[in-house]
Design an enzyme around this catalytic site. Structure first.
Site, PDB file in Angstrom:
ATOM      1  N   ASP A  42     -15.460   2.909   3.043  1.00 40.49           N
ATOM      2  CA  ASP A  42     -15.198   1.506   3.385  1.00 40.49           C
ATOM      3  C   ASP A  42     -16.399   0.609   3.103  1.00 40.49           C
ATOM      4  O   ASP A  42     -16.319  -0.606   3.247  1.00 40.49           O
ATOM      5  CB  ASP A  42     -14.831   1.387   4.873  1.00 40.49           C
ATOM      6  CG  ASP A  42     -13.468   2.000   5.146  1.00 40.49           C
ATOM      7  OD1 ASP A  42     -12.659   2.075   4.203  1.00 40.49           O
ATOM      8  OD2 ASP A  42     -13.225   2.398   6.300  1.00 40.49           O
ATOM      9  N   ARG A  79       0.818  -1.221   0.000  1.00 43.46           N
ATOM     10  CA  ARG A  79       0.000   0.000   0.000  1.00 43.46           C
ATOM     11  C   ARG A  79       0.850   1.270   0.000  1.00 43.46           C
ATOM     12  O   ARG A  79       1.944   1.295   0.552  1.00 43.46           O
ATOM     13  CB  ARG A  79      -0.976  -0.042   1.186  1.00 43.46           C
ATOM     14  CG  ARG A  79      -1.919  -1.233   1.039  1.00 43.46           C
ATOM     15  CD  ARG A  79      -2.957  -1.290   2.099  1.00 43.46           C
ATOM     16  NE  ARG A  79      -3.876  -0.176   2.015  1.00 43.46           N
ATOM     17  CZ  ARG A  79      -4.797   0.080   2.922  1.00 43.46           C
ATOM     18  NH1 ARG A  79      -4.913  -0.710   3.978  1.00 43.46           N
ATOM     19  NH2 ARG A  79      -5.611   1.091   2.777  1.00 43.46           N
ATOM     20  N   ARG A  90     -13.089  -6.820   4.086  1.00 43.79           N
ATOM     21  CA  ARG A  90     -14.408  -6.342   3.642  1.00 43.79           C
ATOM     22  C   ARG A  90     -14.877  -7.070   2.378  1.00 43.79           C
ATOM     23  O   ARG A  90     -16.068  -7.222   2.159  1.00 43.79           O
ATOM     24  CB  ARG A  90     -14.389  -4.829   3.441  1.00 43.79           C
ATOM     25  CG  ARG A  90     -14.008  -4.088   4.730  1.00 43.79           C
ATOM     26  CD  ARG A  90     -14.535  -2.676   4.786  1.00 43.79           C
ATOM     27  NE  ARG A  90     -13.825  -1.935   5.816  1.00 43.79           N
ATOM     28  CZ  ARG A  90     -14.106  -1.987   7.121  1.00 43.79           C
ATOM     29  NH1 ARG A  90     -15.091  -2.755   7.546  1.00 43.79           N
ATOM     30  NH2 ARG A  90     -13.408  -1.291   7.997  1.00 43.79           N
ATOM     31  N   GLN A 147      -6.761   9.326   6.921  1.00 40.79           N
ATOM     32  CA  GLN A 147      -5.497   8.833   7.480  1.00 40.79           C
ATOM     33  C   GLN A 147      -4.393   9.864   7.282  1.00 40.79           C
ATOM     34  O   GLN A 147      -3.601  10.122   8.195  1.00 40.79           O
ATOM     35  CB  GLN A 147      -5.124   7.501   6.825  1.00 40.79           C
ATOM     36  CG  GLN A 147      -6.097   6.391   7.207  1.00 40.79           C
ATOM     37  CD  GLN A 147      -5.757   5.065   6.559  1.00 40.79           C
ATOM     38  OE1 GLN A 147      -4.843   4.960   5.755  1.00 40.79           O
ATOM     39  NE2 GLN A 147      -6.503   4.040   6.925  1.00 40.79           N
ATOM     40  N   SER A 169      -8.478  11.830   2.337  1.00 40.71           N
ATOM     41  CA  SER A 169      -7.999  10.736   3.183  1.00 40.71           C
ATOM     42  C   SER A 169      -7.905  11.174   4.633  1.00 40.71           C
ATOM     43  O   SER A 169      -7.110  12.050   4.988  1.00 40.71           O
ATOM     44  CB  SER A 169      -6.616  10.264   2.721  1.00 40.71           C
ATOM     45  OG  SER A 169      -6.060   9.437   3.729  1.00 40.71           O
TER      46      SER A 169
HETATM   47  C1  S3P Z   1      -9.532   5.378   8.124  1.00 42.00           C
HETATM   48  C2  S3P Z   1      -9.593   6.159   6.991  1.00 42.00           C
HETATM   49  C3  S3P Z   1      -9.951   5.612   5.670  1.00 42.00           C
HETATM   50  C4  S3P Z   1     -10.589   4.244   5.780  1.00 42.00           C
HETATM   51  C5  S3P Z   1      -9.867   3.343   6.732  1.00 42.00           C
HETATM   52  C6  S3P Z   1      -9.825   3.942   8.119  1.00 42.00           C
HETATM   53  C7  S3P Z   1      -9.157   6.025   9.394  1.00 42.00           C
HETATM   54  O1  S3P Z   1      -8.768   5.478   4.898  1.00 42.00           O
HETATM   55  O2  S3P Z   1     -10.656   3.647   4.508  1.00 42.00           O
HETATM   56  O3  S3P Z   1     -10.500   2.080   6.808  1.00 42.00           O
HETATM   57  O4  S3P Z   1      -9.350   5.400  10.466  1.00 42.00           O
HETATM   58  O5  S3P Z   1      -8.656   7.154   9.359  1.00 42.00           O
HETATM   59  P1  S3P Z   1      -8.202   6.673   3.983  1.00 42.00           P
HETATM   60  O6  S3P Z   1      -7.739   7.754   4.840  1.00 42.00           O
HETATM   61  O7  S3P Z   1      -7.057   6.035   3.231  1.00 42.00           O
HETATM   62  O8  S3P Z   1      -9.343   7.049   3.080  1.00 42.00           O
END
Ligand code: S3P
Length: 742
Positions: free
Chosen positions: A612, A419, A689, A466, A464
């Site tokens: 998700d 990733r 998932r 994250q 995102s």
């Molecule tokens: C998440 C953010 C999402 C999501 C992941 C959990 C988080 O990812 O898909 O399952 O807890 O911040 P992205 O930030 O890559 O969209």
């Protein structure tokens, strides 16, 4: 005629000879001890014994060296003149570097036909009479091939061990010796030492009569072969000495704690140890991602039995669970968490903070107590931090760890290792962080500590949470202010929880801003059920006629509730009951009743709010009447798998027409049919998932859907299959390898 030569007819050599029988027309044994040779022959362990190494070596296709590690060099020297170029040699020694060095001295290089290996199996008994054909069943064998190793020789040795019933892993030689020094050699040394110390204090061995189970369990391995273990310690000297030094230091700390009546230190040490032991037990028993176990779980759906009725509560929110550990660890004081998700992803974050020196109790029935160390209290971990399947752990931790005074390395499983991490590494570098990634920005991430970070204003190129969270967390230490501006709203749990810990986060439109220099104050956190996990049952109930299901205590944060809007647009009947706010997060019970669904164009602004949930929504789309069109969802391609392609392939195999485009998919619904899906056997590419989405497709399939390798479901939804079954879904969990697909 294929021939195996076993040199050293002890427990290991004899057991391989017994188990490898189906592979060889003739098995010859060689041992210096005439009694062992005789026993091997009369017990039928080998077909013949010999003292004539020359002729036995030249006739052998594979030679197994099952002699003590320090004897390998002299055996190789005797074998060398008689070897055919294609003869494969392998060994079973517990140390690998010393064996490779011996080969180097004998041959002048490490021959391509030499494949070093180590079965992690044994018994306290020794000698060929103790040999067992199933000694290696379900045990691990570590092979340590090198770049020069002949792939065919490696394949032969793999086949030998697989025939013995073992699971074969590969590891770097030096790493093998380091790991084994700690996990095998040190415990043997301690067991020998404890028994010897007590025995020499008690000449008539009176004390042993009263020795309880603890003593017996701890010292079982002190009955192992002394010569073999002498060789292992002399051979793996450096690695065992360093493991021993760490251990002695730990014992000294416990000694002074007892001396000074420091009960807190004892409790802290024992709690940490117990938690680590419990965690490893859980990993060893239930993990999907941990390479150490490689346990296989497959789902097999049965034709549907009826509607879904009643009330259920799915496990805690994964995103909030991660953040509760992170902020709890960095806070001043003790944070109590309820509803923590005991899935592998969140447990990986929890274990990481233990590795960073934070004392954490639990989880026990979802309760966790975190003894925060403050923003400057983390300690350097002893080794790389393994995050399994969890992208959230890796990306958020990158922000925290980039600001620490020590170096760290973040690694993960096969899926996580593919990733993209540059999305966090690049902006962190702009802040002054020093981070190395592998090619293409993939993990492992090597973070060099001790950098001074500076706040930046960063406009995210993709929606995102994250990336946003990573930077806001780094901003807690960065000089001045750090802000993130997102192209579309994404989950805001980090911002909400920072405020819950008393840390100011300013929000202006799409921009969130923090300033360093503050403190997090410990708090209590009640984690709602995960809307992403609830989705599988929302979709299952929506598409199964007659269903009426309530999902309790679900987090319905507006940055996460896209699935409710999308399902409603498709015609689903979802009632939001008893809405309330718990610990800064909106929560409600969701009642859903089955209704006919219709295909829609999914509004692009809902995409990040349901990011998700798409694998499950694709199943709903297939059960709808008309076409469902998704666009603006290119992020789905870099999740635990390429969720657009993997879902499209699976749907096609189940008889659904779909058209894939770069940023989305068109799905032709078959809602007019009762049995929407056919039967198929589908891979899920380490993506929880995907596995759960195809599992619910079984509710509208005439036949059976086999979903391979579903162990990663434990990353986010432990107990998924049991909960589905409790609602009457026919979902069988099959353990072990499926027969090859034909
Ligand atoms: C998440 C953010 C999402 C999501 C992941 C959990 C988080 O990812 O898909 O399952 O807890 O911040 P992205 O930030 O890559 O969209």
């Amino acid at each position: 005629m294929k021939q195996l030569l076993v040199i050293g007819l002890g427990l290991i050599g004899g057991s391989v000879a017994l188990a490898a029988r189906p592979l060889y027309a003739r098995i010859v044994g060689m041992d210096l001890d005439p009694a062992e040779r005789q026993a091997a022959l009369s017990l039928g362990v080998v077909d013949a014994v010999t003292e004539d190494l020359a002729s036995a070596a030249s006739a052998a296709d594979l030679i197994l060296l099952a002699v003590p590690v320090l004897a390998v060099e002299s055996v190789l020297r005797q074998l060398q003149p008689h070897l055919r170029p294609e003869t494969v040699i392998t060994d079973v020694g517990s140390c690998k570097v010393v064996v490779a060095e011996a080969a180097q001295r004998v041959f002048g290089h490490i021959p391509a036909q030499l494949v070093l290996g180590h079965p992690i199996a044994g018994a306290e008994k020794s000698g060929v009479a103790a040999a067992l054909p199933d000694l290696f069943q379900q045990r691990k064998v570590i092979l340590t091939p090198q770049a020069e190793t002949d792939p065919q020789a490696l394949a032969q040795v793999r086949q030998l061990w697989q025939t013995c019933g073992a699971e074969v892993l590969e590891m770097d030689m030096q790493q093998h010796d380091q790991v084994l020094a700690r996990t095998s050699h040190l415990p043997h040394l301690l067991a020998y030492s404890l028994v010897d110390t007590l025995a020499s204090q008690d000449e008539r061995l009176e004390m042993f009569r009263y020795a309880a189970g603890g003593f017996r369990d701890f010292t079982r391995i002190a009955a192992s072969d002394p010569i073999m273990w002498r060789d292992i310690f002399l051979a793996n000297r450096e690695a065992t000495l360093s493991a021993l030094d760490d251990f002695v230091a730990g014992v000294q700390r416990l000694r002074s704690a007892i001396d000074q009546a420091d009960g807190d230190h004892l409790v802290a040490t024992f709690t940490r140890a117990k938690a680590a032991r419990d965690y490893f037990t859980a990993l060893l028993n239930a993990t999907g991602y941990q390479k150490m176990t490689d346990q296989k779980i497959n789902f097999i759906t049965q034709p549907p039995s009826g509607a879904l009725q009643g009330s259920i509560r799915v496990p805690g929110d994964k995103s909030i669970s991660h953040r509760s550990i992170m902020l709890g660890a960095l806070a001043e004081g003790t944070t109590q968490v309820k509803g923590f998700l005991e899935g592998e992803d969140a447990l990986a974050t929890l274990q990481t903070f233990r590795d960073l020196g934070v004392q954490i109790e639990g989880p026990h029935h979802g309760e966790v107590t975190i003894h925060g160390v403050g923003l400057h209290g983390l300690q350097a971990p002893k080794g790389p931090l393994y995050l399994g399947n969890s992208g959230t752990s890796m990306r958020l931790l990158a922000g925290i760890l980039a600001a620490q005074p020590f170096d760290t390395e973040l690694t993960g499983d096969a899926s996580l290792s593919k990733r993209p991490m540059n999305r966090v590494a690049d902006p962190l570098r702009l802040m002054g962080a020093k981070i190395e990634t592998q090619e293409g920005g993939r993990p492992p991430l090597k973070i060099t500590g001790g950098q001074t970070l500076r706040g930046i204003d960063y406009t995210l190129p993709m929606a995102s949470a994250q990336v946003k969270s990573c930077l806001l967390l780094a901003g807690l230490w960065a000089e001045g202010e750090t802000s993130t501006t997102e192209p579309a709203p994404t989950r805001d749990h980090t911002e909400r929880m920072l405020r819950g810990f008393g840390y100011a986060v300013e929000q202006q439109g799409a921009t969130a801003r923090v300033r360093s220099g503050g403190q997090l104050q410990a708090t209590a956190i009640d984690i709602p059920a995960d809307i992403s996990s609830a989705t599988f049952f929302l979709v299952a109930a929506a598409m199964t006629p007659g269903s009426d299901l309530t999902l309790e205590h679900v987090g319905i944060n507006p940055t996460r509730d896209g699935v409710i809007h999308i399902l409603r647009l498709m015609g689903a009947d979802i009632e939001i009951q008893n809405p309330r706010e718990i610990g800064g997060e909106p929560v409600a019970d969701l009642r859903i009743r089955a209704t006919p669904l219709k295909g829609i164009d999914i509004p692009v602004d809902l995409v990040p709010l349901a990011i998700d949930e798409f694998p499950a929504l694709f199943i709903a789309a297939a059960c709808a009447e008309g076409t469902t069109r998704l666009r603006g969802a290119e992020e789905l391609r870099v999740k635990e798998s390429d969720r657009i392609q993997v879902m499209a392939d699976g749907l096609a195999a189940l008889g659904i027409d779909c058209t894939v485009v770069e940023d989305g998919i068109d799905i032709q619904g078959r809602g007019d049919q009762q049995a929407v899906f056919g039967s198929a056997r589908l891979p899920c590419y380490h993506d929880h998932r995907i596995a759960m989405s195809f599992a619910i497709a079984g509710l509208r399939s005439a036949g059976s859907i086999i979903i391979e390798d579903c162990a990663t479901v434990n990353t986010s939804f432990p107990g998924f299959a049991e909960l589905a079954r409790s609602l009457g879904c026919g979902l069988e969990v099959q353990q072990g390898d499926l027969p090859p697909a034909g």
